[in-house]
Design an enzyme around this catalytic site. Structure first.
Site, short mmCIF file in Angstrom:
data_model
loop_
_atom_site.label_atom_id
_atom_site.label_comp_id
_atom_site.label_asym_id
_atom_site.label_seq_id
_atom_site.Cartn_x
_atom_site.Cartn_y
_atom_site.Cartn_z
N SER A 114 -2.34 1.49 -7.84
CA SER A 114 -1.34 2.32 -7.17
C SER A 114 -1.41 3.77 -7.65
CB SER A 114 0.06 1.77 -7.46
OG SER A 114 1.05 2.69 -7.06
N TYR A 160 -1.24 8.02 -1.48
CA TYR A 160 -0.25 8.53 -0.51
C TYR A 160 -0.69 9.93 -0.12
CZ TYR A 160 3.11 4.79 -1.63
OH TYR A 160 3.74 3.58 -1.78
N THR A 208 -2.29 4.69 2.19
CA THR A 208 -1.08 4.01 2.66
C THR A 208 -0.46 4.82 3.79
OG1 THR A 208 -0.74 2.99 0.52
CG2 THR A 208 1.18 3.12 1.97
N LYS A 260 -4.05 1.39 4.94
CA LYS A 260 -3.14 0.30 4.53
C LYS A 260 -1.79 0.48 5.22
CE LYS A 260 -1.05 -1.80 0.41
NZ LYS A 260 0.34 -1.36 0.46
N HIS A 273 3.95 -3.30 3.99
CA HIS A 273 4.38 -2.88 2.65
C HIS A 273 5.30 -3.94 2.03
CE1 HIS A 273 4.29 1.13 0.42
NE2 HIS A 273 5.05 0.41 -0.37
C1 LIG Z 1 7.39 -3.25 -6.51
C2 LIG Z 1 6.38 -2.90 -5.47
C3 LIG Z 1 5.70 -1.69 -5.56
C4 LIG Z 1 4.78 -1.34 -4.60
N1 LIG Z 1 4.11 -0.17 -4.74
C5 LIG Z 1 3.19 0.18 -3.81
C6 LIG Z 1 2.48 1.39 -3.95
O1 LIG Z 1 2.64 2.12 -4.91
N2 LIG Z 1 1.61 1.72 -2.96
C7 LIG Z 1 1.40 0.90 -1.86
O2 LIG Z 1 0.61 1.23 -0.98
N3 LIG Z 1 2.05 -0.27 -1.74
C8 LIG Z 1 2.93 -0.64 -2.69
N4 LIG Z 1 3.57 -1.84 -2.56
C9 LIG Z 1 3.24 -2.74 -1.44
C10 LIG Z 1 2.09 -3.68 -1.81
O3 LIG Z 1 0.88 -3.00 -1.91
C11 LIG Z 1 1.90 -4.78 -0.76
O4 LIG Z 1 1.66 -4.21 0.50
C12 LIG Z 1 3.06 -5.76 -0.66
O5 LIG Z 1 3.66 -5.96 -1.92
C13 LIG Z 1 2.58 -7.08 -0.09
O6 LIG Z 1 3.61 -7.97 0.10
P1 LIG Z 1 4.00 -9.13 -0.95
O7 LIG Z 1 4.68 -8.46 -2.09
O8 LIG Z 1 4.93 -9.98 -0.15
O9 LIG Z 1 2.75 -9.84 -1.36
C14 LIG Z 1 4.50 -2.21 -3.52
C15 LIG Z 1 5.16 -3.43 -3.44
C16 LIG Z 1 6.09 -3.79 -4.40
C17 LIG Z 1 6.77 -5.11 -4.28
O1 LIG Z 2 8.47 0.76 -3.92
C1 LIG Z 2 7.43 0.80 -3.25
O2 LIG Z 2 7.21 0.03 -2.31
C2 LIG Z 2 6.42 1.78 -3.57
O3 LIG Z 2 5.52 1.94 -2.81
C3 LIG Z 2 6.55 2.55 -4.81
C4 LIG Z 2 6.51 3.94 -4.73
C5 LIG Z 2 6.66 4.67 -5.89
C6 LIG Z 2 6.80 4.05 -7.12
C7 LIG Z 2 6.84 2.67 -7.19
C8 LIG Z 2 6.70 1.92 -6.03
#
Ligand SMILES: Cc1cc2nc3c(=O)[nH]c(=O)nc-3n(C[C@H](O)[C@H](O)[C@H](O)COP(=O)(O)O)c2cc1C
Ligand SMILES: O=C(O)C(=O)c1ccccc1
Length: 406
Positions: free
Chosen positions: A145, A172, A198, A270, A294
């Site tokens: 990330s 991002y 993303t 994504k 997401h």
């Molecule tokens: C706590 C958390 C933080 C996330 N942070 C990012 C991120 O920084 N960038 C991003 O593209 N997706 C982020 N995602 C989305 C994940 O990449 C992913 O698309 C998603 O968690 C998939 O669904 P699932 O949690 O049901 O497996 C985040 C998801 C969670 C739960």
């Molecule tokens: O919370 C999220 O889904 C996410 O993409 C994120 C963005 C910044 C910091 C931590 C998670």
């Protein structure tokens, strides 16, 4: 009465009995269920979620576990897998099944990788480093990330010290283009194979839980990739902090040719749900898309990703790679996603729960659970190789009629 014959002990069928049997090295031993899995009594992703949710502080568990607004899409992501049933083909030799697929020039153990997720050090102090080591040990790829709590150089290095592993860098679109370019260049120099741009987050989704409890990353954690220090994080809410860094003016024409001009890494989008966006990604020469919402954290009431997948795969017609994430909680889910057109699946929250449960070992256990389940699903449906997994293995039960084939 002794008649000289050894009879097996008549044991009651309790969980303890199964634990006892699994511990035996004799004829009762079940080699495919590892002792770690049995000993920890963590047998499913739901068990990992429960363990994480009871050990993390409430604000952190809520941040990881929640989706946007009314939680509809997050719920649907998992529930929608339930409408498909498996239709096994029997009497096929499944003593050897091939679960691996090539991805970014190297075979991975099975079609499952770990999605990029920010704030992993809130789940476990070793955060992204532990995830990287576990992915390397289990032979799958990892998304880093832009909101990782460790630098990409340290994350790729941690994994590669365990075993060769491929990483992809999540990006991002930022207001500060020079900063965005530094992330890309650092990722490429650190060995990442692709940029995952993303596309579903011009602004953050509606996160009532975060707004109610004034969510902020814990003191002491920073975001080295987007170059934000712990002090800077503490100065704003999560939502305001994201908005200050992120550009809502992103668009295909501004982003993709620019990215192509500064990196040789593959470019993946994504957060695609509409087949029209698959077409556009092809027009812009992208290498792949992740069908994703997401994890239901952005726009609520978008379709479950498994429901959006077939039209996206159809639009792709093999011209661009199609992966999926969201709601995948078992090897059977992975099998269904492959049958419906995905080349590979990714999981987000399961890795965070696993980290909170037991750091690197927890993530290894999570991957082992999904691997065992996927392999067994292949065996029990009569699929010997990944190419055997097609819609022919799926059926839908109609309330009024016969089993419907896809
Ligand atoms: C706590 C958390 C933080 C996330 N942070 C990012 C991120 O920084 N960038 C991003 O593209 N997706 C982020 N995602 C989305 C994940 O990449 C992913 O698309 C998603 O968690 C998939 O669904 P699932 O949690 O049901 O497996 C985040 C998801 C969670 C739960
Ligand atoms: O919370 C999220 O889904 C996410 O993409 C994120 C963005 C910044 C910091 C931590 C998670």
């Amino acid at each position: 009465m002794h008649c000289g014959k050894t009879t097996p002990p008549q044991l009651p069928l309790t969980p303890e009995t199964w634990m006892y049997l699994a511990d035996q090295k004799g004829p009762f031993s079940t080699s495919r269920v590892s002792s770690q899995k049995m000993a920890s009594k963590i047998l499913s992703i739901a068990d990992l979620k429960e363990s994480a949710s009871s050990s993390l502080p409430e604000f952190a568990a809520e941040f990881f576990n929640s989706g946007a607004t009314n939680q509809i899409t997050m719920h649907d992501n998992s529930a929608a897998y339930g409408k498909y049933r498996l239709l096994p083909r029997v009497l096929r030799d499944v003593s050897r099944v091939e679960t691996g697929i090539p991805l970014f020039g190297r075979d991975i153990t099975f079609p499952l990788c770990v999605s990029p997720a920010g704030l992993q050090a809130m789940a476990h102090p070793e955060g992204d480093l532990a995830t990287s080591r576990a992915c390397a040990k289990m032979g799958v790829n990892m998304g880093v990330s832009s909101y990782a709590n460790y630098p990409v150089e340290e994350i790729t290095d941690a994994g590669n010290k365990v075993a060769p592993i491929n990483h992809v860098m999540q990006l991002y679109t930022l207001n500060d283009k020079a900063k965005q370019e530094r992330i890309v260049r650092r990722a490429e120099a650190a060995g990442c194979k692709a940029i995952f741009l993303t596309a579903d987050s011009p602004v953050l989704g509606v996160r009532w839980n975060e707004w109610r409890n004034g969510f902020k990353a814990p003191v002491g954690l920073d975001y080295p990739m987007i170059e934000i220090s712990s002090d800077e994080i503490q100065a704003a809410s999560h939502d305001d902090g994201f908005a200050a860094v992120n550009s809502a003016s992103h668009n295909w024409a501004a982003e993709i040719p620019w990215l192509r001009s500064i990196t040789k890494m593959e470019i993946w989008i994504k957060g695609v749900l509409a087949p029209e966006d698959v077409e556009t990604a092809i027009e812009y020469g992208c290498d792949g898309v992740i069908v994703s919402n997401h994890g239901g954290r952005q726009l609520d009431e978008t379709p479950a990703t498994i429901d959006a997948l077939p039209a996206c795969a159809k639009a792709a017609r093999g011209r661009i790679r199609i992966h999926v994430d969201g709601g995948i909680r078992s090897g059977v889910d992975i099998f269904k996603a492959l049958a419906l057109g995905a080349e590979c699946c990714w999981v987000g929250r399961p890795a965070l729960w696993a980290l909170a449960h037991d750091g690197q070992q927890g993530v290894e256990l999570m991957l082992e659970i999904l691997y065992d389940d996927f392999k067994r699903c292949m065996q029990l449906t009569g699929c010997r190789s990944i190419s055997d997994i097609t819609t022919a293995s799926l059926a839908v039960v109609n309330a009024s009629g016969p089993l419907a084939r896809l």
